[in-house]
Enzyme design. Sequence first.
Site, PDB file in Angstrom:
ATOM      1  N   PHE A  31      63.580 112.677 -40.095  1.00  0.00           N
ATOM      2  CA  PHE A  31      64.930 112.748 -39.970  1.00  0.00           C
ATOM      3  C   PHE A  31      65.357 114.151 -40.186  1.00  0.00           C
ATOM      4  O   PHE A  31      65.428 114.833 -41.034  1.00  0.00           O
ATOM      5  CB  PHE A  31      65.789 111.796 -40.912  1.00  0.00           C
ATOM      6  CG  PHE A  31      65.329 110.471 -40.977  1.00  0.00           C
ATOM      7  CD1 PHE A  31      66.235 109.773 -39.882  1.00  0.00           C
ATOM      8  CD2 PHE A  31      64.669 110.031 -41.693  1.00  0.00           C
ATOM      9  CE1 PHE A  31      65.831 108.342 -39.673  1.00  0.00           C
ATOM     10  CE2 PHE A  31      64.316 108.505 -41.608  1.00  0.00           C
ATOM     11  CZ  PHE A  31      65.090 107.621 -40.707  1.00  0.00           C
ATOM     12  N   LYS A  32      66.151 114.669 -38.855  1.00  0.00           N
ATOM     13  CA  LYS A  32      66.863 116.173 -38.938  1.00  0.00           C
ATOM     14  C   LYS A  32      68.131 115.818 -38.950  1.00  0.00           C
ATOM     15  O   LYS A  32      68.725 115.577 -37.985  1.00  0.00           O
ATOM     16  CB  LYS A  32      66.232 116.891 -37.502  1.00  0.00           C
ATOM     17  CG  LYS A  32      64.761 116.882 -37.338  1.00  0.00           C
ATOM     18  CD  LYS A  32      64.278 117.696 -35.989  1.00  0.00           C
ATOM     19  CE  LYS A  32      64.709 119.158 -35.884  1.00  0.00           C
ATOM     20  NZ  LYS A  32      64.094 119.720 -34.655  1.00  0.00           N
ATOM     21  N   LEU A  33      68.570 116.687 -40.044  1.00  0.00           N
ATOM     22  CA  LEU A  33      69.943 116.332 -40.471  1.00  0.00           C
ATOM     23  C   LEU A  33      70.942 117.651 -40.021  1.00  0.00           C
ATOM     24  O   LEU A  33      71.758 118.074 -40.617  1.00  0.00           O
ATOM     25  CB  LEU A  33      70.193 115.971 -41.705  1.00  0.00           C
ATOM     26  CG  LEU A  33      69.583 114.883 -42.148  1.00  0.00           C
ATOM     27  CD1 LEU A  33      69.858 114.410 -43.451  1.00  0.00           C
ATOM     28  CD2 LEU A  33      69.854 113.475 -41.189  1.00  0.00           C
TER      29      LEU A  33
END
Length: 102
Positions: A31-33
Site C-alpha cells: 500500500f503506497k499512501l
Amino acid sequence: MSGTGSITSAAYGNGFNRWGFPDFAGDGNGFKLGGGTPAPAAAHTLRDTVAFRNAAKGITDNGNPGSITVSRCTTLACRSGAVEPSAGVCHSRLSLPLPCGA
C-alpha cells in the site's frame, strides 16, 4: 488535498515479475499512501487490510507529509519493512506488523 482510504483490501506479491515482462519496473510496495514531486500532503486511512509477500514494504507513506491512520491492518513476509512512515504522521490502532524478511 482531500484524503483517500482503503477498507478491507489486500496487497499481495507486488514487485515480482511473474510474467517475465522485459520492461518490468514494479517497486514492490504493498500500500503506497503518497507520491509525486513534490509529494502533496494528503490524509489517508487504511482499515482492515492485509499486505503480505511484497518485494518491499507492506505499507509506506511514499514521502507523503500528511496524516496517515492505519487501523486493524496486518503486514507479514514483506522483504524490507512492515509499516514505514518516513515523512508524515502515522497513527496506528490495533494493527499487527509481523516479522518481515525474505
